[in-house]
Design a protein around this motif. Structure first.
Motif, mmCIF file in Angstrom:
data_model
loop_
_atom_site.group_PDB
_atom_site.id
_atom_site.type_symbol
_atom_site.label_atom_id
_atom_site.label_comp_id
_atom_site.label_asym_id
_atom_site.label_seq_id
_atom_site.Cartn_x
_atom_site.Cartn_y
_atom_site.Cartn_z
ATOM 1 N N ALA A 91 0.833 -1.203 0.000
ATOM 2 C CA ALA A 91 0.000 0.000 0.000
ATOM 3 C C ALA A 91 0.868 1.253 0.000
ATOM 4 C CB ALA A 91 -0.922 -0.006 1.218
ATOM 5 N N THR A 92 1.971 1.224 0.750
ATOM 6 C CA THR A 92 2.910 2.347 0.748
ATOM 7 C C THR A 92 3.542 2.521 -0.624
ATOM 8 O OG1 THR A 92 3.391 1.960 3.086
ATOM 9 C CG2 THR A 92 4.962 3.298 1.844
ATOM 10 N N LEU A 93 3.890 1.416 -1.260
ATOM 11 C CA LEU A 93 4.462 1.486 -2.604
ATOM 12 C C LEU A 93 3.466 2.084 -3.594
ATOM 13 C CD1 LEU A 93 7.031 0.725 -4.178
ATOM 14 C CD2 LEU A 93 5.974 -1.480 -4.682
ATOM 15 N N MET A 94 2.192 1.707 -3.487
ATOM 16 C CA MET A 94 1.166 2.271 -4.361
ATOM 17 C C MET A 94 1.000 3.769 -4.108
ATOM 18 S SD MET A 94 -1.745 -0.691 -4.129
ATOM 19 C CE MET A 94 -1.340 -2.402 -4.439
ATOM 20 N N CYS A 95 1.002 4.161 -2.839
ATOM 21 C CA CYS A 95 0.898 5.591 -2.518
ATOM 22 C C CYS A 95 2.074 6.365 -3.101
ATOM 23 C CB CYS A 95 0.845 5.784 -1.007
ATOM 24 S SG CYS A 95 -0.740 5.386 -0.248
ATOM 25 N N TYR A 100 4.033 10.506 -5.940
ATOM 26 C CA TYR A 100 5.221 11.209 -6.431
ATOM 27 C C TYR A 100 4.901 12.069 -7.658
ATOM 28 C CZ TYR A 100 10.215 12.069 -6.935
ATOM 29 O OH TYR A 100 11.439 12.678 -7.001
ATOM 30 N N PRO A 101 4.226 11.531 -8.686
ATOM 31 C CA PRO A 101 3.870 12.416 -9.819
ATOM 32 C C PRO A 101 2.986 13.586 -9.399
ATOM 33 C CG PRO A 101 3.620 10.106 -10.426
ATOM 34 C CD PRO A 101 3.840 10.130 -8.956
ATOM 35 N N MET A 102 2.079 13.350 -8.440
ATOM 36 C CA MET A 102 1.231 14.451 -7.973
ATOM 37 C C MET A 102 2.062 15.533 -7.298
ATOM 38 S SD MET A 102 -1.979 12.259 -6.406
ATOM 39 C CE MET A 102 -2.733 13.734 -5.728
ATOM 40 N N ALA A 103 2.965 15.121 -6.410
ATOM 41 C CA ALA A 103 3.816 16.100 -5.720
ATOM 42 C C ALA A 103 4.744 16.808 -6.692
ATOM 43 C CB ALA A 103 4.619 15.389 -4.628
ATOM 44 N N TYR A 104 5.254 16.089 -7.676
ATOM 45 C CA TYR A 104 6.146 16.691 -8.673
ATOM 46 C C TYR A 104 5.402 17.735 -9.497
ATOM 47 C CZ TYR A 104 9.795 16.922 -12.243
ATOM 48 O OH TYR A 104 10.783 17.358 -13.102
ATOM 49 N N ALA A 105 4.172 17.404 -9.887
ATOM 50 C CA ALA A 105 3.372 18.365 -10.653
ATOM 51 C C ALA A 105 3.033 19.592 -9.815
ATOM 52 C CB ALA A 105 2.094 17.691 -11.147
ATOM 53 N N MET A 106 2.744 19.391 -8.537
ATOM 54 C CA MET A 106 2.456 20.535 -7.667
ATOM 55 C C MET A 106 3.681 21.430 -7.515
ATOM 56 S SD MET A 106 0.240 18.711 -4.628
ATOM 57 C CE MET A 106 0.362 20.169 -3.588
ATOM 58 N N ALA A 107 4.861 20.811 -7.348
ATOM 59 C CA ALA A 107 6.083 21.597 -7.168
ATOM 60 C C ALA A 107 6.431 22.405 -8.417
ATOM 61 C CB ALA A 107 7.240 20.672 -6.795
ATOM 62 N N ARG A 108 6.059 21.899 -9.594
ATOM 63 C CA ARG A 108 6.358 22.599 -10.851
ATOM 64 C C ARG A 108 5.285 23.602 -11.250
ATOM 65 N NH1 ARG A 108 10.349 21.028 -14.296
ATOM 66 N NH2 ARG A 108 12.040 20.027 -13.141
ATOM 67 N N ALA A 109 4.172 23.603 -10.549
ATOM 68 C CA ALA A 109 3.078 24.505 -10.903
ATOM 69 C C ALA A 109 3.352 25.921 -10.403
ATOM 70 C CB ALA A 109 1.764 23.983 -10.315
ATOM 71 N N PRO A 179 -2.639 11.600 1.061
ATOM 72 C CA PRO A 179 -2.124 12.933 1.419
ATOM 73 C C PRO A 179 -0.879 12.886 2.286
ATOM 74 C CG PRO A 179 -4.515 12.882 1.626
ATOM 75 C CD PRO A 179 -4.080 11.469 1.370
ATOM 76 N N PHE A 180 -0.744 11.854 3.128
ATOM 77 C CA PHE A 180 0.440 11.747 3.978
ATOM 78 C C PHE A 180 1.698 11.477 3.152
ATOM 79 C CE2 PHE A 180 -3.039 10.586 6.842
ATOM 80 C CZ PHE A 180 -2.776 11.442 7.906
ATOM 81 N N MET A 181 1.527 10.953 1.955
ATOM 82 C CA MET A 181 2.655 10.745 1.051
ATOM 83 C C MET A 181 2.931 11.998 0.229
ATOM 84 S SD MET A 181 5.016 8.720 -0.144
ATOM 85 C CE MET A 181 4.558 7.057 0.320
ATOM 86 N N VAL A 182 1.890 12.650 -0.228
ATOM 87 C CA VAL A 182 2.051 13.788 -1.134
ATOM 88 C C VAL A 182 2.675 14.987 -0.428
ATOM 89 C CG1 VAL A 182 0.818 15.449 -2.583
ATOM 90 C CG2 VAL A 182 0.171 13.033 -2.630
ATOM 91 N N LEU A 183 2.234 15.289 0.779
ATOM 92 C CA LEU A 183 2.672 16.511 1.455
ATOM 93 C C LEU A 183 4.177 16.529 1.756
ATOM 94 C CD1 LEU A 183 -0.373 17.153 3.820
ATOM 95 C CD2 LEU A 183 0.174 18.259 1.659
ATOM 96 N N PRO A 184 4.780 15.476 2.327
ATOM 97 C CA PRO A 184 6.245 15.519 2.520
ATOM 98 C C PRO A 184 7.007 15.563 1.203
ATOM 99 C CG PRO A 184 5.256 13.811 3.888
ATOM 100 C CD PRO A 184 4.207 14.264 2.938
ATOM 101 N N GLY A 222 12.076 13.241 1.480
ATOM 102 C CA GLY A 222 10.622 13.292 1.377
ATOM 103 C C GLY A 222 10.012 11.936 1.092
ATOM 104 N N VAL A 223 10.703 11.115 0.267
ATOM 105 C CA VAL A 223 10.219 9.764 -0.030
ATOM 106 C C VAL A 223 10.186 8.923 1.239
ATOM 107 C CG1 VAL A 223 10.744 7.620 -1.259
ATOM 108 C CG2 VAL A 223 10.965 9.812 -2.431
ATOM 109 N N ILE A 224 11.282 8.978 2.009
ATOM 110 C CA ILE A 224 11.346 8.191 3.237
ATOM 111 C C ILE A 224 10.322 8.682 4.253
ATOM 112 C CG2 ILE A 224 12.818 7.482 5.145
ATOM 113 C CD1 ILE A 224 13.584 6.226 2.506
ATOM 114 N N ALA A 225 10.220 9.996 4.432
ATOM 115 C CA ALA A 225 9.272 10.551 5.401
ATOM 116 C C ALA A 225 7.833 10.199 5.019
ATOM 117 C CB ALA A 225 9.450 12.060 5.495
ATOM 118 N N GLY A 226 7.479 10.374 3.746
ATOM 119 C CA GLY A 226 6.129 10.036 3.306
ATOM 120 C C GLY A 226 5.837 8.555 3.437
#
Length: 297
Positions: A91-95, A100-109, A179-184, A222-226
Motif C-alpha cells: 500500500a505504501t508502494l502504491m501511494c 510522487y507524480p502528484m507532488a512533482y506536478a504541484m512543485a512545478r506549478a 495525502p500523507f505521502m504527497v505533502l512531505p 521526502g520519499v522516506i518521510a512520506g
C-alpha cells in the motif's frame, strides 16, 4: 544570566510535548507492559496482578513470559503480522507511485495553482476518516456507483466483486493515506534548486537522466518521510480491513480488537501490542532521522 534564561526558555518550549508523551504514551505503555506479564482471569479487570500473596502471607512475584511465548507458537499472530507487513508495504508502494507524480506536478506549478492543489490535497482531512471509508464502501460495493457506471457504459456484464477483498483494503489505504505521502514529497520537491536541473541540461543530460541523477536523490528525505507516514499507521489499521476486507484479510489491528473485546484476554492482547510496538520501533526511528534531515535541508 542570559544563558540561564535561554535554558529555561527552551525547557518551557520542550515541557508541553514531553508532558503529552508522558501522559498519553509512557503511562499507557507502562500499563500495557505490566498487563502483558499477567494471566487472564475471571475478574474485573480481567488479569492477574504481578504481585500476589502466597500461602505464607508474603508477597510473591507472579510475572510470566507465557504470553510472549504464546505469540511465537500460535500461527494466527504470525500470519496476522506477516499479512499486515505485506499489506502496509505494498500500500505504501502504491501511494508512492501515485503520490510522487502528484507532488512533482504541484512543485512545478505556479504559486496560485499550488495553493489550489494544496487545498485539494488537504480537503479530505476536513471530513471524518470513518465517513470517508463508508463513502468508499458505497462506491465499490456490488450495487455501488462504480459498478453502476460500468454497467451503464456496457464495459461489464455483471457487477464486479470488489468489497471484502484484498483489493478493497489496498484501495482504502491508498485513498485514506495518500495525502500523507504527497505533502512531505511536495515540501521536498518544492525546495529543490532548479538551477541544478538547468546545469544538468547544459551538460547534455536528458530530462529523464536529470530526474534519476538529480531530482530523485535529492527528494529521498521526502520519499522516506512520506513512506513512513503511510507505512506506520497502515500496518496497524483496523477500520479499513473491518469495513472493506473479508474474513481472510486478518491484520494485526483486528487481532488486537478480538483479543481485547472478543476474548477478553487482556494479557495476550497487551503482549501483541508491545511486540508490535517493538517491531515498529525501527521504522519510527528511520522516520525521525529523515524528518530531521528534511528540516535541516
Amino acid at each position: 544570566m542570559a544563558r540561564l534564561v535561554a535554558r529555561r526558555g527552551r525547557w518551557f518550549i520542550i515541557l508541553p510535548p514531553l508532558l503529552f508523551l508522558f501522559v498519553f504514551f509512557l503511562i499507557p505503555f507502562a500499563f500495557a507492559l505490566k498487563i502483558s506479564f499477567g494471566e487472564a482471569a475471571l475478574r474485573i479487570p480481567p488479569f492477574t496482578d504481578l504481585f500476589g500473596r502466597g500461602a505464607d502471607g508474603h508477597l510473591h512475584w507472579q510475572a510470566s513470559l507465557a504470553n510472549y511465548r504464546y505469540l511465537l507458537t500460535d500461527d494466527v499472530y504470525v500470519v496476522a503480522v506477516l499479512y499486515s507487513l505485506r499489506t502496509a508495504f505494498f500500500a505504501t508502494l502504491m501511494c508512492l507511485m501515485v503520490g510522487y507524480p502528484m507532488a512533482y506536478a504541484m512543485a512545478r506549478a505556479t504559486k496560485s495553482t499550488q495553493n489550489i492543489l494544496m487545498m485539494v490535497i488537504i480537503l479530505p482531512f476536513w471530513t471524518s476518516f470513518l465517513l470517508r471509508v463508508y463513502a468508499l464502501e458505497s462506491i465499490i460495493r456490488d450495487n455501488g456507483l462504480l459498478n453502476a457506471v460500468l454497467l451503464q457504459l456496457g464495459l461489464i456484464d455483471h457487477p464486479l466483486r470488489m468489497m471484502h477483498t484484498t483489493f478493497a483494503i489496498y484501495l482504502g489505504i491508498v485513498y485514506s493515506y495518500l495525502p500523507f505521502m504527497v505533502l512531505p514529497l511536495y515540501a521536498t520537491l518544492e525546495k529543490l534548486d532548479r538551477t541544478l536541473l538547468e546545469a544538468a541540461s547544459d551538460l547534455g543530460g536528458r530530462p529523464w537522466r536529470a530526474f534519476f541523477d538529480v531530482t530523485l536523490p535529492l527528494s529521498m528525505p521526502g520519499v522516506i518521510a512520506g513512506s513512513m507516514l503511510v507505512f506506520i499507521p497502515a500496518i496497524g489499521e483496523y477500520v479499513i480491513p473491518a469495513l472493506l476486507g473479508g474474513p481472510d484479510n486478518l491484520m494485526i489491528g483486528r487481532v488486537l480488537w478480538d483479543e481485547f473485546f472478543g476474548n477478553h484476554d487482556w494479557p495476550v492482547a497487551s503482549a501483541v501490542a508491545i511486540a508490535f510496538l517493538v517491531l515498529l520501533a525501527g521504522p519510527i526511528a528511520i522516520h525521525q532521522y529523515y524528518q530531521v534531515r528534511q528540516v535541516e535541508y
